[in-house]
Design a protein around this motif. Structure first.
Motif, PDB file in Angstrom:
ATOM      1  N   ALA A 191       3.705  -4.146   3.938  1.00 57.06           N
ATOM      2  CA  ALA A 191       4.394  -3.590   2.835  1.00 57.06           C
ATOM      3  C   ALA A 191       4.927  -1.790   3.151  1.00 57.06           C
ATOM      4  O   ALA A 191       5.744  -1.639   2.972  1.00 57.06           O
ATOM      5  CB  ALA A 191       3.122  -2.919   1.142  1.00 57.06           C
ATOM      6  N   ASN A 192       3.885  -1.206   4.670  1.00 56.59           N
ATOM      7  CA  ASN A 192       4.373   0.073   4.657  1.00 56.59           C
ATOM      8  C   ASN A 192       5.904  -0.376   5.499  1.00 56.59           C
ATOM      9  O   ASN A 192       6.384   1.322   5.023  1.00 56.59           O
ATOM     10  CB  ASN A 192       2.988   0.660   5.508  1.00 56.59           C
ATOM     11  CG  ASN A 192       2.099   0.770   4.729  1.00 56.59           C
ATOM     12  OD1 ASN A 192       1.792   0.944   3.931  1.00 56.59           O
ATOM     13  ND2 ASN A 192       0.612   1.035   5.822  1.00 56.59           N
ATOM     14  N   ALA A 193       5.956  -1.468   6.174  1.00 58.48           N
ATOM     15  CA  ALA A 193       7.069  -0.829   6.936  1.00 58.48           C
ATOM     16  C   ALA A 193       8.223  -1.480   5.505  1.00 58.48           C
ATOM     17  O   ALA A 193       9.241  -0.645   5.782  1.00 58.48           O
ATOM     18  CB  ALA A 193       7.754  -2.448   8.007  1.00 58.48           C
ATOM     19  N   ILE A 194       8.350  -1.645   4.932  1.00 58.13           N
ATOM     20  CA  ILE A 194       8.979  -2.006   3.653  1.00 58.13           C
ATOM     21  C   ILE A 194       9.836  -0.715   2.826  1.00 58.13           C
ATOM     22  O   ILE A 194      10.380  -0.463   2.492  1.00 58.13           O
ATOM     23  CB  ILE A 194       8.926  -3.029   2.965  1.00 58.13           C
ATOM     24  CG1 ILE A 194       8.586  -4.979   3.617  1.00 58.13           C
ATOM     25  CG2 ILE A 194       9.428  -3.499   1.883  1.00 58.13           C
ATOM     26  CD1 ILE A 194       8.120  -6.156   2.416  1.00 58.13           C
ATOM     27  N   PHE A 195       8.207   0.201   2.939  1.00 52.94           N
ATOM     28  CA  PHE A 195       8.180   1.482   1.656  1.00 52.94           C
ATOM     29  C   PHE A 195       8.872   2.299   2.749  1.00 52.94           C
ATOM     30  O   PHE A 195       9.324   3.365   2.653  1.00 52.94           O
ATOM     31  CB  PHE A 195       6.379   1.583   2.262  1.00 52.94           C
ATOM     32  CG  PHE A 195       7.340   2.297   1.499  1.00 52.94           C
ATOM     33  CD1 PHE A 195       7.693   2.695  -0.366  1.00 52.94           C
ATOM     34  CD2 PHE A 195       6.637   4.364   2.374  1.00 52.94           C
ATOM     35  CE1 PHE A 195       7.519   4.361  -1.273  1.00 52.94           C
ATOM     36  CE2 PHE A 195       6.805   5.401   1.678  1.00 52.94           C
ATOM     37  CZ  PHE A 195       7.082   5.381   0.155  1.00 52.94           C
ATOM     38  N   PHE A 196       8.915   1.685   4.367  1.00 52.48           N
ATOM     39  CA  PHE A 196       9.830   2.788   5.872  1.00 52.48           C
ATOM     40  C   PHE A 196      11.433   3.068   5.206  1.00 52.48           C
ATOM     41  O   PHE A 196      11.835   4.128   4.828  1.00 52.48           O
ATOM     42  CB  PHE A 196       8.952   2.580   6.295  1.00 52.48           C
ATOM     43  CG  PHE A 196      10.050   3.923   7.448  1.00 52.48           C
ATOM     44  CD1 PHE A 196       9.919   4.801   7.443  1.00 52.48           C
ATOM     45  CD2 PHE A 196      10.627   2.977   9.138  1.00 52.48           C
ATOM     46  CE1 PHE A 196      10.886   5.426   8.674  1.00 52.48           C
ATOM     47  CE2 PHE A 196      11.850   3.440   9.557  1.00 52.48           C
ATOM     48  CZ  PHE A 196      11.597   5.130   9.285  1.00 52.48           C
TER      49      PHE A 196
END
Length: 125
Positions: free
Chosen positions: A97-102
């Motif tokens: 999710a952090n990568a998607i958010f970035f």
């Protein structure tokens, strides 16, 4: 294509199987995720000039509720999967999710068309 305002980000989720292939039992899953990578590339080329940025994220195995139910069904599965990851553990859903958010944040517009591998070095390209 649906109307997206300039500055929009599209983040597609593929899998490492899109690049390394899958097991014979899951060939259709790998093929469909390869199509997601191609879609990411195509949309980036077609719409980045209009300010619509498209990215992909390709995780390996992710620790989810669905994965946990598989571990409950086969107690040896978790360790067999961990053995595939030189990193030594399965990715959390939060890390993906952090990568998607970035990518969705708009902080890396020149990375449009790229697919980020998040698989604990179980497949390196």
């Amino acid at each position: 294509m649906a109307q997206f305002p300039a500055g929009s980000s599209i983040v597609n989720v593929a899998t490492r199987a899109a690049f390394r292939g899958g097991s014979p039992e899951h060939w259709s899953y790998a093929a469909s995720k390869s199509a997601m990578v191609s879609l990411t590339n195509t949309l980036a080329r077609a719409y980045s000039g209009s300010g619509i940025y498209t990215y992909g994220v390709a995780p390996g195995f992710v620790l989810t509720d669905m994965a946990q139910s598989e571990f409950d069904h086969d107690p040896t599965l978790r360790q067999r999967l961990i053995n595939e990851f030189p990193y030594g553990e399965i990715a959390s859903a939060e890390e993906i999710a952090n990568a998607i958010f970035f990518f969705a944040s708009g902080l890396a517009t020149h990375a449009t068309g790229q697919t980020l591998d998040i698989n604990g070095a179980s497949y390196v390209r």
